[in-house]
Design a protein around this motif. Sequence first.
Motif, PDB file in Angstrom:
ATOM      1  N   UNK A  17     -31.851  26.303   5.495  1.00 33.12           N
ATOM      2  CA  UNK A  17     -32.608  25.873   6.675  1.00 33.12           C
ATOM      3  C   UNK A  17     -34.021  26.433   6.637  1.00 33.12           C
ATOM      4  N   UNK A  18     -34.150  27.714   6.266  1.00 35.71           N
ATOM      5  CA  UNK A  18     -35.478  28.317   6.191  1.00 35.71           C
ATOM      6  C   UNK A  18     -36.292  27.717   5.049  1.00 35.71           C
ATOM      7  N   UNK A  19     -35.662  27.491   3.910  1.00 39.14           N
ATOM      8  CA  UNK A  19     -36.379  26.957   2.753  1.00 39.14           C
ATOM      9  C   UNK A  19     -36.842  25.527   2.975  1.00 39.14           C
ATOM     10  N   UNK A  20     -36.073  24.752   3.740  1.00 46.15           N
ATOM     11  CA  UNK A  20     -36.416  23.348   3.964  1.00 46.15           C
ATOM     12  C   UNK A  20     -37.717  23.178   4.732  1.00 46.15           C
ATOM     13  N   UNK A  21     -38.189  24.222   5.380  1.00 39.77           N
ATOM     14  CA  UNK A  21     -39.471  24.137   6.082  1.00 39.77           C
ATOM     15  C   UNK A  21     -40.641  24.114   5.106  1.00 39.77           C
ATOM     16  N   UNK A  22     -40.412  24.595   3.855  1.00 39.25           N
ATOM     17  CA  UNK A  22     -41.525  24.726   2.909  1.00 39.25           C
ATOM     18  C   UNK A  22     -41.311  24.013   1.588  1.00 39.25           C
ATOM     19  N   UNK A  23     -40.065  23.678   1.256  1.00 41.64           N
ATOM     20  CA  UNK A  23     -39.786  23.010  -0.012  1.00 41.64           C
ATOM     21  C   UNK A  23     -39.478  21.540   0.233  1.00 41.64           C
ATOM     22  N   UNK A  24     -39.927  20.706  -0.686  1.00 44.00           N
ATOM     23  CA  UNK A  24     -39.678  19.281  -0.552  1.00 44.00           C
ATOM     24  C   UNK A  24     -38.228  18.907  -0.751  1.00 44.00           C
ATOM     25  N   UNK A  25     -37.489  19.706  -1.548  1.00 40.70           N
ATOM     26  CA  UNK A  25     -36.074  19.454  -1.765  1.00 40.70           C
ATOM     27  C   UNK A  25     -35.348  20.793  -1.858  1.00 40.70           C
ATOM     28  N   UNK A  26     -34.213  20.878  -1.189  1.00 41.82           N
ATOM     29  CA  UNK A  26     -33.352  22.062  -1.238  1.00 41.82           C
ATOM     30  C   UNK A  26     -31.958  21.584  -1.612  1.00 41.82           C
ATOM     31  N   UNK A  27     -31.423  22.098  -2.713  1.00 42.62           N
ATOM     32  CA  UNK A  27     -30.082  21.737  -3.168  1.00 42.62           C
ATOM     33  C   UNK A  27     -29.158  22.929  -3.006  1.00 42.62           C
ATOM     34  N   UNK A  28     -28.055  22.734  -2.280  1.00 44.88           N
ATOM     35  CA  UNK A  28     -27.048  23.774  -2.107  1.00 44.88           C
ATOM     36  C   UNK A  28     -25.905  23.496  -3.075  1.00 44.88           C
ATOM     37  N   UNK A  29     -25.594  24.478  -3.923  1.00 40.00           N
ATOM     38  CA  UNK A  29     -24.509  24.362  -4.893  1.00 40.00           C
ATOM     39  C   UNK A  29     -23.306  25.130  -4.349  1.00 40.00           C
ATOM     40  N   UNK A  64     -30.876  17.452   7.502  1.00 42.29           N
ATOM     41  CA  UNK A  64     -32.293  17.457   7.138  1.00 42.29           C
ATOM     42  C   UNK A  64     -32.493  16.591   5.900  1.00 42.29           C
ATOM     43  N   UNK A  65     -33.542  15.762   5.860  1.00 39.04           N
ATOM     44  CA  UNK A  65     -33.767  14.895   4.691  1.00 39.04           C
ATOM     45  C   UNK A  65     -34.084  15.684   3.429  1.00 39.04           C
ATOM     46  N   UNK A  66     -34.545  16.934   3.576  1.00 46.52           N
ATOM     47  CA  UNK A  66     -34.876  17.722   2.386  1.00 46.52           C
ATOM     48  C   UNK A  66     -33.637  18.304   1.706  1.00 46.52           C
ATOM     49  N   UNK A  67     -32.504  18.335   2.406  1.00 46.28           N
ATOM     50  CA  UNK A  67     -31.340  19.094   1.941  1.00 46.28           C
ATOM     51  C   UNK A  67     -30.275  18.175   1.376  1.00 46.28           C
ATOM     52  N   UNK A  68     -29.737  18.546   0.224  1.00 50.05           N
ATOM     53  CA  UNK A  68     -28.522  17.905  -0.278  1.00 50.05           C
ATOM     54  C   UNK A  68     -27.519  19.009  -0.619  1.00 50.05           C
ATOM     55  N   UNK A  69     -26.245  18.739  -0.385  1.00 51.25           N
ATOM     56  CA  UNK A  69     -25.175  19.695  -0.648  1.00 51.25           C
ATOM     57  C   UNK A  69     -24.309  19.144  -1.766  1.00 51.25           C
ATOM     58  N   UNK A  70     -24.230  19.861  -2.866  1.00 51.92           N
ATOM     59  CA  UNK A  70     -23.394  19.483  -4.005  1.00 51.92           C
ATOM     60  C   UNK A  70     -22.157  20.374  -3.978  1.00 51.92           C
ATOM     61  N   UNK A  71     -21.085  19.891  -3.353  1.00 52.64           N
ATOM     62  CA  UNK A  71     -19.860  20.674  -3.358  1.00 52.64           C
ATOM     63  C   UNK A  71     -19.043  20.344  -4.599  1.00 52.64           C
ATOM     64  N   UNK A  72     -18.059  21.176  -4.901  1.00 50.59           N
ATOM     65  CA  UNK A  72     -17.278  20.978  -6.102  1.00 50.59           C
ATOM     66  C   UNK A  72     -18.057  21.228  -7.380  1.00 50.59           C
ATOM     67  N   UNK A  73     -19.112  22.061  -7.311  1.00 49.84           N
ATOM     68  CA  UNK A  73     -19.929  22.389  -8.469  1.00 49.84           C
ATOM     69  C   UNK A  73     -20.050  23.911  -8.588  1.00 49.84           C
ATOM     70  N   UNK A  74     -20.041  24.383  -9.807  1.00 47.13           N
ATOM     71  CA  UNK A  74     -20.102  25.816 -10.095  1.00 47.13           C
ATOM     72  C   UNK A  74     -21.469  26.168 -10.662  1.00 47.13           C
ATOM     73  N   UNK A  75     -22.167  27.116 -10.005  1.00 43.69           N
ATOM     74  CA  UNK A  75     -23.417  27.628 -10.568  1.00 43.69           C
ATOM     75  C   UNK A  75     -23.101  28.599 -11.693  1.00 43.69           C
ATOM     76  N   UNK A  76     -23.880  28.545 -12.767  1.00 41.96           N
ATOM     77  CA  UNK A  76     -23.641  29.400 -13.924  1.00 41.96           C
ATOM     78  C   UNK A  76     -24.845  30.247 -14.266  1.00 41.96           C
TER      79      UNK A  76
END
Length: 450
Positions: free
Chosen positions: A34-46, A140-152
């Motif tokens: 939420x905080x990052x979406x104020x300044x970044x054009x795209x925020x992806x949650x893994x 928020x239009x800047x945010x997408x949530x990618x569930x079922x994904x593992x960050x490495x």
Amino acid sequence: MVRAAGMSARDRHPTSGGHAVVIGAGIAGLVAAQALAESFGQVTIIERDRLPDTARPRPGVPQGHHAHALAARGLLVLEELCPGLGRRLDAAGAPPVDFCREARHHWPAGVPEPVSSDVVIRPVSRPLLEILLREHVGARPEVRIMDGHQAGDLVGDAGAVTGVEVTPRGAGGRAMTMAADLVADASGRSSHLPGRLAAIGLPPPAEQRVDARVGYASRAYHIDPAAPPPWRALFETPDAPGRTRGCFALRIERDRLLITLQGAAGDHPGAEEDDFMAFMKSLRAGLADVVAGLEPATPIHRYRRSAGHRRLYHRLPSWPDGLIVLGDATCTLNPLYAQGMTVAALQARALGTMLRERPLASPGSAAAFQRRAMRISARPWWMSALADRAWTDSSPLVRAADAYLGACQRLAVADTAMFRDLAEVSNMLTGPAVLTRPRHLARLLRPRDR
């Protein structure tokens, strides 16, 4: 599955703000996004879990079965970060509660008389709070949530992180490199960041750990809305060294009473019906009488990973640009003290403030945020660590702090000013210095009050 709100901001505005990746879709990850979406054009949650569409516990958040009372400071900051959250909680059946008037506090010296205060909490199930935040942030239009994904592994080197490897969970998932101007680790107490830093040439952080060996067992019960308990929340905290047992009991959404039994120093409640009820009957608060005749709404769930754990990332000799870590991934507090969500919210607010001051992807900015994040967690850490060490440490400092808190609680049973001050300190609305006000010291030094 990728959850997104229509076309991403980067697709619509290719040059606006860059790309931030957040690891983890828990409370810390959501408020950071939420905080990052104020300044970044795209925020992806893994997020490694498949996220449920309804308010129910999920594997990556085992605490979701247990009682959560959103502390007063956290409630204020979350409402600031996500305007309208209070209305959504009201509509979902989680109204505000006066911590001093509508909650009952069973302390070793007695039970303070209810008194009106400005300390307001929200008894709510963790899954409900999380899904409401996820709906707000995910809209928020800047945010997408990618569930079922593992960050490495991190992409980059000891000087700068430029992305992260992401792999779909399940058979045949192929890793892909996700480029990012900023990577935020909010993956909780199970964070793998120390190993990932080692892979890019950085030493492991120093760590601090304290363990009161607290264990929990929780169950929800259906209550009759026409004949509920006379309180909205009930707290009985363990008291070192002799009283190892305590509880939280919260009236939460959908007319349920959520009871979490807690035992310190290894004296844990059991998961079997007879053991659970025997533990409940041993408490002073009379919960066994309250639940007599109530129908259980859930099985009994246990949880024992309660040790406090702090990784001192801010002390590393160098820190890569483009990487931050916040929430339980850097400072895990004993859940007994209900501080973790508030600390995560305060760190997210600080993140938003820094982003308004300067780009967080600029040289040195990520290291500056780590120092600020650690300052935010420092006081909650030392307060909870001192309380936890009372079970294992007999040093003069620990004994003195524990004795003074006990004296304050004894005074608060009949002194409404001390009761309100203790409520503000425990809800992080103010610091512990208010407990040494001249009025309180004068009372504590009088022989009959001492």
